[in-house]
Design a protein around this motif. Structure first.
Motif: not given
Ligand SMILES: [Zn+2]
Length: 416
Positions: A79-84, A63-66, A58-60, A414-415
């Motif tokens: 990562i955790w704020p983005a996953e939320a 990719r390249g976000y951080a 699901g984290m695909t 989302i991001l």
């Protein structure tokens, strides 16, 4: 459903292969049986497919976000704020993208760990590849969260229709996100329901020193004490192990998963103790880990980097020979998962690849395995067969454009 592969090159011999209902039923020089579909594999190598032992598909979407950050700020600030923000829809399409990339680089199975696993599992089923996944378990040492986790886990398991190809694991995150009581509960619940447990183990030195100061014992010893070594356990990373812990993993038949690219990128310190694990006959799989820490799912890359890392670290080019890492990557050791086979032989699950003999990376062909490990990459894969079904032919995968369009728009929404 039957599939006949004609004129493939298998172990340097021209062979026909008949597949019936997901299993290899015949391998002969010339097969004339009728099949629902016949595939001309002239000029193509036939090899087993790759099995990804540890990923967070699901984290695909991340990719390249951080990149280029230390583990804690990377997790806590990015990562955790983005996953939320990830919705079930984002996880579904992220996993579809992961599965698309896996198919295009020759992987037909993924042992996944992510929250909202119903979305991931549906994505694997829709993509046609095999998987193992299940409820993501963590309580952050909060008794109220632990109770909620247990109830959710029971409901998830009770209400789930599980196929053989997309099986269930309990994704117990780690000893540093689960209390001792929860670890014990997971061991009992998994044992009672006969479900394997997938956990992160000894990825960083900090995990070990924290465990010793909190419990007075090392992480694998804590798993022993809580009963998790008594069940079918798949442990990802396993870098910081002492000899006693390696003995515990061997005695208890634990499967370990090496994730060389992720470990190097996050710089977890230490190197996977390959020789010691191999000498104890511990089952080893290869994994990519997530696209946020790799940043792709191409098992060719992970094979090569795994072998180079061992050679460089030990100053010994004879360690982890190409045949060994190829066997690991294709699941030779992964008997934990009954839906897998690692060899192309009669009676095996029909999970295999065709590679064009004319791919520049495969020429000349002094040693095909050497070429696959040290020279090839995912783009050399021409055709992918999983469970006897063709998922890619001439590098075309169904729904490819739709998956890419969805991910682009969800990532933007989302991001950004
Ligand atoms: Zn992981």
């Amino acid at each position: 459903m039957s599939l006949l592969i004609k004129n493939a090159v298998l172990h340097n011999l021209k062979r026909d292969v008949l597949i019936i209902d997901g299993y290899i039923s015949k391998i002969e020089e010339d097969i004339d049986d009728h099949a629902d579909y016949t595939l001309d594999a002239s000029g193509k190598f036939l090899i087993p497919s790759f099995k990804n032992g540890h990923a967070h598909s699901g984290m695909t979407i991340l990719r390249g976000y951080a990149d280029d950050m230390k583990l804690q700020p990377w997790l806590e600030n990015k990562i955790w704020p983005a996953e939320a923000k990830l919705t079930p829809e984002a996880i579904y399409w992220g996993t579809r993208l992961a599965a698309l990339e896996m198919i295009k680089s020759g992987t037909t199975f993924c042992n996944d760990m992510y929250f909202n696993f119903e979305s991931s599992q549906k994505a694997y089923i829709d993509s046609g590849i095999k998987s193992a996944s299940g409820p993501a378990l963590f309580d952050f040492f909060d008794p109220a969260k632990a109770e909620l986790m247990k109830n959710n886990c029971k409901n998830d398991i009770e209400n789930k229709d599980i196929s053989q190809n997309n099986s269930l694991t309990l994704a117990a995150h780690s000893i540093y996100t689960l209390s001792k009581d929860s670890l014990k509960w997971i061991a009992e619940f998994a044992g009672f329901n006969n479900i394997p447990v997938h956990i992160h183990l000894s990825e960083t030195e900090k995990e070990v020193t924290d465990c010793i100061s909190k419990y007075g014992i090392r992480p694998a010893e804590l798993l022993k004490e809580t009963g998790l070594l008594d069940i079918n356990l798949i442990a990802a990373h396993t870098i910081w192990l002492d000899d006693n812990e390696i003995n515990l993993l061997a005695e208890n038949n634990v499967t370990v998963v090496h994730n060389p690219v992720s470990n190097m990128k996050i710089s977890t310190g230490g190197v996977f103790p390959y020789k010691k694990l191999k000498d104890k006959n511990i089952k080893i799989m290869l994994g990519t880990d997530s696209c946020a820490s790799n940043n792709n799912l191409d098992m060719f890359e992970d094979m090569k980097i795994a072998a180079l890392l061992q050679k460089f670290h030990t100053n010994n080019p004879e360690i982890m020979k190409s045949e060994e890492i190829f066997d690991i990557a294709t699941g030779n050791e992964a008997l934990t998962f009954s839906q897998l086979s690692s060899r192309i032989e009669v009676g095996a699950h029909a999970d295999c690849l065709l590679l064009d003999q004319n791919a520049p990376e495969l020429i000349p062909s002094h040693n095909i395995i050497s070429n696959l490990v040290y020279s090839a990459n995912g783009s050399c894969v021409d055709t992918v067969i999983c469970n006897g079904e063709i998922l890619m032919e001439n590098r075309r995968v169904k729904d490819e454009e739709e998956i890419i369009d969805h991910i682009r728009s969800i990532a933007k929404k989302i991001l950004m």
